[in-house]
Enzyme design. Structure first.
Site, PDB file in Angstrom:
ATOM      1  N   CYS A  75      35.412  41.101  38.415  1.00  0.00           N
ATOM      2  CA  CYS A  75      36.801  41.279  38.824  1.00  0.00           C
ATOM      3  C   CYS A  75      37.719  40.841  37.676  1.00  0.00           C
ATOM      4  CB  CYS A  75      37.082  40.440  40.071  1.00  0.00           C
ATOM      5  SG  CYS A  75      38.772  40.634  40.696  1.00  0.00           S
ATOM      6  N   CYS A  87      38.761  36.840  46.633  1.00  0.00           N
ATOM      7  CA  CYS A  87      39.188  37.971  45.781  1.00  0.00           C
ATOM      8  C   CYS A  87      40.457  38.629  46.342  1.00  0.00           C
ATOM      9  CB  CYS A  87      38.062  39.002  45.686  1.00  0.00           C
ATOM     10  SG  CYS A  87      38.489  40.396  44.623  1.00  0.00           S
ATOM     11  N   ASP A 145      40.187  39.049  37.941  1.00  0.00           N
ATOM     12  CA  ASP A 145      40.745  37.734  38.291  1.00  0.00           C
ATOM     13  C   ASP A 145      40.590  36.733  37.134  1.00  0.00           C
ATOM     14  OD1 ASP A 145      40.925  35.001  39.479  1.00  0.00           O
ATOM     15  OD2 ASP A 145      41.147  36.138  41.344  1.00  0.00           O
ATOM     16  N   HIS A 181      33.733  37.594  43.689  1.00  0.00           N
ATOM     17  CA  HIS A 181      34.049  36.159  43.859  1.00  0.00           C
ATOM     18  C   HIS A 181      34.786  35.956  45.176  1.00  0.00           C
ATOM     19  CE1 HIS A 181      38.426  36.491  42.917  1.00  0.00           C
ATOM     20  NE2 HIS A 181      38.021  37.611  42.377  1.00  0.00           N
ATOM     21  N   ARG A 232      40.419  33.687  37.093  1.00  0.00           N
ATOM     22  CA  ARG A 232      39.619  32.480  37.354  1.00  0.00           C
ATOM     23  C   ARG A 232      38.118  32.701  37.224  1.00  0.00           C
ATOM     24  NH1 ARG A 232      42.209  31.805  43.136  1.00  0.00           N
ATOM     25  NH2 ARG A 232      41.781  34.041  42.964  1.00  0.00           N
TER      26      ARG A 232
HETATM   27 ZN   LIG Z   1      38.941  39.478  42.546  1.00  0.00          ZN
END
Ligand SMILES: [Zn+2]
Length: 213
Positions: A42, A101, A44, A98, A46
């Protein structure tokens, strides 16, 4: 100091620290790459692929998008997959989702956005197919996290049927597919699903006509 100027300072510190340990580090890295892993994760912020896997430069070939999705109609993804499998000859493809998400959360909400909504539409359809299971979960966070796991498994299944992957197996390429999940609260990775090339049906290895488009 501006925040982006801080990034250049950190970059110089990082490059110097590498050179102190190994004066030829960047020279060697610049010559070629031979990663063993294609990482599909992803976007993302993090879930930084190298950091969570303890790998360094040259070890992961990376493709990231919102909610770690794979579509055989996505030219960006298909070109990454083709290069990783046919040219770099990676032995492992990792799909890593994750918990928490935002892409999956958005797919389970009423968000309407001209760019984001079409991209997460596939997750909406998968959620619809799994609504009986999901509706039994009362806690909203648990329900979303369950859908996040289902989404990873769905992407592994799509890769299993992907023509580039099928052609690689038909040629005898020893290609593993791993469906992993990253827990933002603990920092730990776990396995949700694996496709081991040693356990594939024999016709996948022997018959090019099993290719699925
Ligand atoms: Zn995500």
């Amino acid at each position: 100091m501006k925040s982006y100027e801080q990034i250049f300072l950190a970059n110089r510190e990082w490059s110097q620290s590498k050179l102190i340990k190994d004066p030829n580090y960047f020279k060697r890295l610049s010559l070629n790459q031979s990663p063993q892993y294609l990482w599909i994760g992803c976007s993302d912020s993090r879930v930084p692929a190298n950091e969570v896997t303890g790998t360094g430069a040259g070890e992961l070939f990376v493709h990231r998008n919102i909610a770690n999705q794979v579509f055989s109609t996505d030219k960006n993804f298909m070109s990454v997959l083709k290069y990783a499998v046919d040219y770099l000859k990676v032995e492992h493809i990792v799909i890593c989702g994750h918990y928490g998400c935002g892409g999956v959360k958005a797919a389970m909400s009423d968000l309407q956005d001209e760019h984001i909504t079409p991209w997460i539409n596939g997750i909406k359809k998968t959620a619809e197919c799994n609504k009986d299971t999901l509706n039994q979960i009362k806690d909203e966070t648990t329900k979303i996290n369950s859908m996040i796991e289902i989404n990873v498994i769905e992407q592994v299944d799509r890769l299993y049927n992907n023509p580039i992957v099928r052609a690689a197996w038909a040629r005898g390429h020893h290609l593993h597919i791993h469906g992993w999940i990253f827990d933002l609260e603990t920092g730990e990775l776990s396995t949700l699903k694996e496709v081991n090339p040693d356990e594939l049906p024999l016709d996948i290895y022997n018959n090019q006509e099993t290719l699925v488009n």
